[in-house]
Design an enzyme around this catalytic site. Structure first.
Site, PDB file in Angstrom:
ATOM      1  CB  SER A 135      -0.872  -0.020   1.257  1.00  0.00           C
ATOM      2  OG  SER A 135      -1.635   1.165   1.342  1.00  0.00           O
ATOM      3  CG  ASP A 188      -7.776   2.007   0.506  1.00  0.00           C
ATOM      4  OD1 ASP A 188      -8.951   2.403   0.596  1.00  0.00           O
ATOM      5  OD2 ASP A 188      -7.151   1.496   1.473  1.00  0.00           O
TER       6      ASP A 188
HETATM    7  O1  OSB Z   1      -7.173   1.609   4.458  1.00  0.00           O
HETATM    8  O2  OSB Z   1      -5.923  -0.063   4.259  1.00  0.00           O
HETATM    9  C1  OSB Z   1      -6.138   1.042   4.740  1.00  0.00           C
HETATM   10  C2  OSB Z   1      -3.069   2.249   6.701  1.00  0.00           C
HETATM   11  C3  OSB Z   1      -3.683   2.903   7.739  1.00  0.00           C
HETATM   12  C4  OSB Z   1      -5.064   2.977   7.777  1.00  0.00           C
HETATM   13  C5  OSB Z   1      -5.822   2.390   6.772  1.00  0.00           C
HETATM   14  C6  OSB Z   1      -5.218   1.706   5.735  1.00  0.00           C
HETATM   15  C7  OSB Z   1      -3.812   1.662   5.692  1.00  0.00           C
HETATM   16  C8  OSB Z   1      -3.055   1.042   4.623  1.00  0.00           C
HETATM   17  C9  OSB Z   1      -1.658   0.588   4.956  1.00  0.00           C
HETATM   18  O3  OSB Z   1      -3.443   0.964   3.477  1.00  0.00           O
HETATM   19  C10 OSB Z   1      -1.524  -0.870   4.995  1.00  0.00           C
HETATM   20  C11 OSB Z   1      -0.197  -1.305   5.568  1.00  0.00           C
HETATM   21  O4  OSB Z   1       0.747  -1.437   4.803  1.00  0.00           O
HETATM   22  O5  OSB Z   1      -0.102  -1.535   6.798  1.00  0.00           O
HETATM   23 MG    MG Z   2      -8.277   0.401   3.147  1.00  0.00          MG
END
Ligand code: OSB
Ligand code: MG
Length: 368
Positions: A135, A188
């Site tokens: 992500s 996302d």
């Molecule tokens: O929406 O998936 C999400 C991080 C913090 C809050 C929400 C999200 C995320 C990520 C990071 O997308 C995922 C990771 O690498 O831990």
């Molecule tokens: Mg998410």
């Protein structure tokens, strides 16, 4: 096993690079860990909330209060023969899923270790090698966005997810798709759009995305079904899914085609297994989401990702992407093929680094 004490700690851990989503930027994590002491041993769990109530309502401060004042009295001095008995002890609590999950998951890890089994096998996992994606946070410009993607592809990750928001969606996704026509790509939005954006979001159909994650309101399922009917891109729900019934609802309404399972958001391993099963029955594949976890939460995400319906790459990645030094030994590493091997050691398969944990601890309290 009898729960003799709970130790709560808050660690302050700076991220290697700040992480930006549609709801804000995180540079320094406040990580609440729970150590459950039983039968002369202990298990560890992580509260996966953000620092501020922008992803969900929980924060490190609400977690501390609920753990100390509500959860501790419910579980201390209680006997359990299997960790699935923890969730029922906390059943009267509404919300605070991440605080509950930390305690339940610590009990799972401890019970697996006492049984001499890797946590993932103890949970019913069937896959030793889990597929991994990344992500990538919102970047200040397209060059920085493309450079970040290039780095993760070079590391072997099997799927790229980028954070999007109104004004930062078609450009980054379009630029990535033009440069890498074949990669598995998704966006996302963390609830940054409304149904009035449906026509705009339909333009994402041109990019052949694997999925679009949580475009609409954090508490909505119904309107996602209306949006899904207007898009070819499969929707994936994250924020809206709290238990298996939510999945049943999403299946019945056609609100999405894929589910992101986060251990904290759904309240621990028991609920996560139920969510996994409900999605499987409804014909939806699942993947494991991340919350910028320390090694404790990361290890639990690896175990969860070995269940059979976790067929898509999750946001489960190497410790080094987030931490200069992780608090577990060994740290989590990814293979050149973009996979993580679930460990064969009993329990979570990683040892908490107590010296480092003590150095990072802002406060600690033990409840008996
Ligand atoms: O929406 O998936 C999400 C991080 C913090 C809050 C929400 C999200 C995320 C990520 C990071 O997308 C995922 C990771 O690498 O831990
Ligand atoms: Mg998410």
């Amino acid at each position: 096993m009898k729960i003799e004490a709970l130790t709560l700690r808050e660690l302050r851990m700076p991220l290697v690079t700040p992480f930006e989503t549609s709801f804000g930027k995180t540079a320094n994590r406040r990580i609440v860990l729970v150590e459950v002491h039983a039968d002369g041993a202990s298990g560890w769990g992580e509260v996966t909330c953000g620092e501020l109530p922008f992803y969900s309502a929980e924060t490190p401060d609400t977690a501390r209060a609920i753990l100390a004042n509500v959860i501790a009295p419910m579980v201390l001095q209680r006997d359990f023969s299997h960790p699935s008995e923890l969730a029922p002890m906390m059943r009267r609590i509404r919300g605070h899923a991440m605080a509950r999950a930390a305690v339940e998951n610590a009990a799972w890890e401890l019970a697996a270790r006492q049984a001499g089994q890797p946590l993932w096998r103890f949970l019913g996992g069937t896959r030793r090698e889990i597929p991994c994606g990344v992500s990538i946070g919102i970047k200040p410009n397209l060059d920085a966005q493309l450079a970040a993607v290039e780095k993760e592809l070079a590391a072997g990750y099997q799927r790229i997810k980028v954070k999007i928001k109104p004004g930062w969606d078609l450009d980054p996704l379009g630029a990535i798709r033009r440069r890498w026509p074949e990669i598995r790509l998704m966006g996302d939005a963390n609830s940054a759009y409304t149904l009035a954006d449906a026509q705009h979001l339909a333009r994402l159909d041109d990019f052949g995305l694997m999925m679009l994650e949580q475009p609409l309101w954090h508490d909505d399922i119904y309107f996602h079904a209306q949006l899904q009917r207007r898009l070819q891109t499969p929707l994936c729900l994250d924020e809206s899914i709290h238990h298996a019934r939510d999945v049943e609802q999403a299946v019945a309404l056609g609100a999405c085609r894929i589910i992101n399972v986060k251990l904290g958001r759904v309240g621990g391993f028991s609920s996560a297994r139920a969510v996994h099963d409900a999605a499987q029955s409804g014909g939806f594949p699942v993947w494991c989401g991340g919350m910028l976890e320390s090694g404790i939460g990361r290890a639990h995400n690896i175990a969860l990702s070995t269940l059979p319906n976790f067929t898509l790459p999750g946001d489960v990645t190497a410790s080094r992407r987030y931490w200069h030094e992780d608090i577990i030994d060994p740290e989590v590493t990814v293979t050149p093929q973009g996979t993580i091997m679930a460990p064969e050691l009993p329990g979570a398969g990683f040892t908490p680094r107590l010296d480092l944990i003590h150095r990072l601890t802002a406060w600690e309290e033990t409840l008996r």
